[in-house]
Design a protein around this motif. Structure first.
Motif: not given
Length: 191
Positions: A149-158
């Motif tokens: 999810y983080g990779k697909n939505h461009g988040y650096q950190i969750i």
């Protein structure tokens, strides 16, 4: 021609005003994109406890685990009931037994009680190990999903919040829990 102090002062004021104007324009130019561009929150989190509890796999696997645990506990209870019945029968018959029969029956009852206790401890250990394995499997599912999810939505950190103080405050816009939970359950259902 020499400038008078008044002319020098006026020129100095104009230069200062020009410098201030340039500084204000530079500041507005640098701040403008942040004020008027759509904001994407870079620091986001999920409530891990809500994900674990709301994840459909958790409910399915817990129900199966509880049924298995109930069967195992029922076996222990059945053995305990049999042992208690034997103990009651021994108490009733004890007056008619010889010393040798009494000693033998007491030893048998003690051995049986020890075996039941050992079995009960083994069952409890197995239940605990299976519970830990089940929980870890669910956590692994959630972690894998959040990574994608983080990779697909461009988040650096969750971040993961667990209610234990690691995230004391975060704006509601930073909370991805419901969005992630919805996607996690869709993935589990094969959608």
């Amino acid at each position: 021609m020499k400038k008078t102090p008044k002319e020098k002062s006026t020129k100095s004021i104009k230069i200062n005003q020009l410098a201030i104007l340039i500084a204000v324009i530079a500041l507005l130019t640098s701040v403008f994109p942040y004020i008027f561009s759509p904001k994407k929150v870079d620091l986001v989190y999920v409530d891990v406890n809500k994900l674990v509890e709301g994840y459909k796999r958790t409910k399915v696997d817990r129900k199966s685990f509880e049924q298995k645990t109930a069967v195992m506990q029922s076996n222990v209870d059945s053995l305990m009931t049999d042992w208690q019945d034997e103990l009651k029968a021994y108490e009733k018959e004890r007056s008619s037994m010889t010393k040798k029969e009494l000693a033998l029956k007491q030893e048998l009852l003690q051995n049986k009680q020890q075996q039941i206790n050992n079995y009960q401890q083994a069952v409890q250990k197995q239940i605990q190990e299976e519970d830990q394995k089940l929980t870890q499997t669910i956590i692994n599912d959630i972690n894998d999903y959040i990574t994608e999810y983080g990779k697909n939505h461009g988040y650096q950190i969750i971040f993961g919040a667990q209610g234990s103080g690691n995230i004391m405050y975060a704006h509601k816009a930073s909370d991805l829990t419901e969005e992630v939970l919805e996607g996690l359950n869709k993935q589990y259902n094969g959608e």
